[in-house]
Design a protein around this motif. Sequence first.
Motif, short mmCIF file in Angstrom:
data_model
loop_
_atom_site.label_atom_id
_atom_site.label_comp_id
_atom_site.label_asym_id
_atom_site.label_seq_id
_atom_site.Cartn_x
_atom_site.Cartn_y
_atom_site.Cartn_z
N MET A 174 0.83 -1.18 0.00
CA MET A 174 0.00 0.00 0.00
C MET A 174 0.88 1.25 0.00
O MET A 174 1.97 1.23 0.56
CB MET A 174 -0.89 0.02 1.24
N ALA A 175 0.35 2.29 -0.57
CA ALA A 175 1.09 3.56 -0.59
C ALA A 175 0.55 4.47 0.51
O ALA A 175 -0.66 4.59 0.70
CB ALA A 175 0.97 4.22 -1.95
N TYR A 176 1.46 5.08 1.20
CA TYR A 176 1.15 6.07 2.24
C TYR A 176 1.95 7.32 1.95
O TYR A 176 3.10 7.26 1.52
CB TYR A 176 1.53 5.55 3.63
N MET A 177 1.32 8.46 2.20
CA MET A 177 2.00 9.73 2.00
C MET A 177 2.27 10.36 3.35
O MET A 177 1.38 10.41 4.21
CB MET A 177 1.17 10.68 1.14
N LEU A 178 3.50 10.79 3.53
CA LEU A 178 3.86 11.60 4.70
C LEU A 178 3.85 13.04 4.22
O LEU A 178 4.68 13.43 3.39
CB LEU A 178 5.24 11.24 5.23
N LEU A 179 2.91 13.82 4.70
CA LEU A 179 2.83 15.24 4.36
C LEU A 179 3.52 16.04 5.46
O LEU A 179 3.21 15.87 6.64
CB LEU A 179 1.38 15.69 4.25
N LEU B 202 5.41 6.61 0.31
CA LEU B 202 6.03 5.38 0.79
C LEU B 202 5.28 4.14 0.35
O LEU B 202 4.07 4.17 0.17
CB LEU B 202 6.09 5.38 2.32
N ASN B 203 6.01 3.05 0.28
CA ASN B 203 5.44 1.73 0.06
C ASN B 203 5.52 1.01 1.40
O ASN B 203 6.60 0.60 1.82
CB ASN B 203 6.23 0.98 -1.01
N CYS B 204 4.38 0.86 2.08
CA CYS B 204 4.35 0.24 3.39
C CYS B 204 3.26 -0.83 3.43
O CYS B 204 2.22 -0.68 2.79
CB CYS B 204 4.06 1.27 4.48
N ALA B 205 3.47 -1.85 4.22
CA ALA B 205 2.49 -2.92 4.35
C ALA B 205 1.29 -2.50 5.19
O ALA B 205 0.17 -2.94 4.95
CB ALA B 205 3.15 -4.16 4.96
N THR B 206 1.52 -1.62 6.18
CA THR B 206 0.45 -1.24 7.10
C THR B 206 0.56 0.24 7.49
O THR B 206 1.62 0.87 7.33
CB THR B 206 0.52 -2.06 8.41
#
Length: 117
Positions: free
Chosen positions: A1-6, A84-88
């Motif tokens: 999953m993709a997550y964004m750190l803003l 980011l590419n993170c699992a959770t």
Amino acid sequence: MAYMLLILEDPAQRGTRTREEGEALFERMVQFGSKLKQQDKLLATESLAAQSKGARVQVRGGKSQVLDGPFAEAKEMVGGFFLLNCATREEAVAIARTCPAAEWATVEVRETAPCYL
């Protein structure tokens, strides 16, 4: 999953640093991104110029309007991001905790998803 750190920072904050201080903080962020890339977690990253250099575009009733900065007074501006590419979510939050910007700004963690969810 993709997550964004803003990276959400006070718009006036950059003006409180010397150029040397700003460059040192920027270098810390570059090193943070390099570490994430080595771990195969980084999909994209970018630092953003001050919001006074931006533009806002709206289309209402078929008419477009472009507003140049500075914009309305805001408590925070988006200063940059890490995709980011993170699992959770927990993994993304753990990475956000190690982000140098968390020392002088807020790091918001957002999962990417279609806008209808």
